[in-house]
Enzyme design. Sequence first.
Site, PDB file in Angstrom:
ATOM      1  N   TYR A 187      -0.085  -7.454  -3.951  1.00 45.81           N
ATOM      2  CA  TYR A 187       0.740  -6.728  -4.033  1.00 45.81           C
ATOM      3  C   TYR A 187       1.358  -5.935  -4.832  1.00 45.81           C
ATOM      4  O   TYR A 187       0.799  -4.624  -5.122  1.00 45.81           O
ATOM      5  CB  TYR A 187       2.038  -7.010  -2.716  1.00 45.81           C
ATOM      6  CG  TYR A 187       2.973  -5.490  -2.222  1.00 45.81           C
ATOM      7  CD1 TYR A 187       2.567  -5.005  -1.198  1.00 45.81           C
ATOM      8  CD2 TYR A 187       3.438  -5.559  -2.701  1.00 45.81           C
ATOM      9  CE1 TYR A 187       2.665  -3.946  -0.481  1.00 45.81           C
ATOM     10  CE2 TYR A 187       4.685  -4.235  -3.074  1.00 45.81           C
ATOM     11  CZ  TYR A 187       4.523  -3.380  -1.280  1.00 45.81           C
ATOM     12  OH  TYR A 187       4.762  -2.601  -1.452  1.00 45.81           O
ATOM     13  N   LYS A 191       0.382  -2.501  -6.570  1.00 41.86           N
ATOM     14  CA  LYS A 191       1.144  -1.475  -7.094  1.00 41.86           C
ATOM     15  C   LYS A 191       0.373  -1.071  -8.081  1.00 41.86           C
ATOM     16  O   LYS A 191       1.127  -0.117  -9.183  1.00 41.86           O
ATOM     17  CB  LYS A 191       2.683  -1.550  -6.459  1.00 41.86           C
ATOM     18  CG  LYS A 191       2.348  -1.560  -4.860  1.00 41.86           C
ATOM     19  CD  LYS A 191       1.878  -0.357  -3.744  1.00 41.86           C
ATOM     20  CE  LYS A 191       1.926  -0.543  -2.864  1.00 41.86           C
ATOM     21  NZ  LYS A 191       1.556   0.746  -1.552  1.00 41.86           N
TER      22      LYS A 191
END
Length: 321
Positions: A187, A191
């Site tokens: 994750y 990002k």
Amino acid sequence: MPQLSPYQYTGPVDCTIPPNYEVLKGKSVIITGGANGMGEETARAFAAEGAYVTIADLNEARGKQVAEELGPNAQFLKCNITSWDEQVTMFEAAIKNSPHKSCDIVIANAGISRASGDDLWPLDDPNAPPVKPELNIVNVNLIGTMYTWKLAVHYFRKQPDTEDRDRSFIITGSMVSWIDSPANWQYTSSKYGLRGLMRTARRNSHEQGIRINYVAPCYIKSAIRSATYEAQLMSKGVEFAPQKDVATCMMKLATDRTINGHSLMIAPRSVAKEGYMDVGMDDHVKEGYFKRTQEIQLDIIEDKWEVGWSKGRTPEGAIKS
């Protein structure tokens, strides 16, 4: 196409100036991951201001329900953003069904978290053969959004070339692009990658009249968390921001054509009275090695984002002898 100046840092975005909702009337907005959570709240907010919203999501039942509730200002299109072909079909239908056959604002919001399973995190048996990880989070958050960006650029350039049209691309990122978040390996990497896309693209996006910006939520009120877990987080000092602040931030970026290449973070009202503020960490303003190296990089990388520019250049950008 919209005439934009090259990116230049002139200070943080003034978030005390509210969005100009009037300019949203008649605009066509695509929101990936728009059937739930922050995406749904954003879809509702744009539709309420007279924009035509395409909700692109895998959740067909919920997506259709939201689109039906929003009436003639919205449509639902089932789309898995990891599929290039499905995204092409979605963009084509979004434009075909929009009032002005346009694609003005694209919000790349679809994404998944560690809750979907991060195969980089588990420790496997060292005495057994190594286990190849599934990189689903990277595939959705990073690769899928890169597909969305590539297609948005394509369709931005095909739309009616009038002053009232826009070319705004907004990425839903995360505050983990600046802070460590243990165990969120895929994750966080995804990002960070999306923030890198924004920072790179902002240097040439004006050449195609496109604005690109990054929205970084941290802890947002959401129905996906249990009340028990939410209480545990609050006991450790977490302050939640409401989803409506995400939607307002998106509308601020979509309506202000002076904003390009910025990261806005969604913050609790104790930190930002508007609910969002400029992160202020995407530019090197102090004299020193980083600022000097950035200036050199901008000087040596001369690539133009124009049709035919690369004909006289090598793949690395050097002038052909």
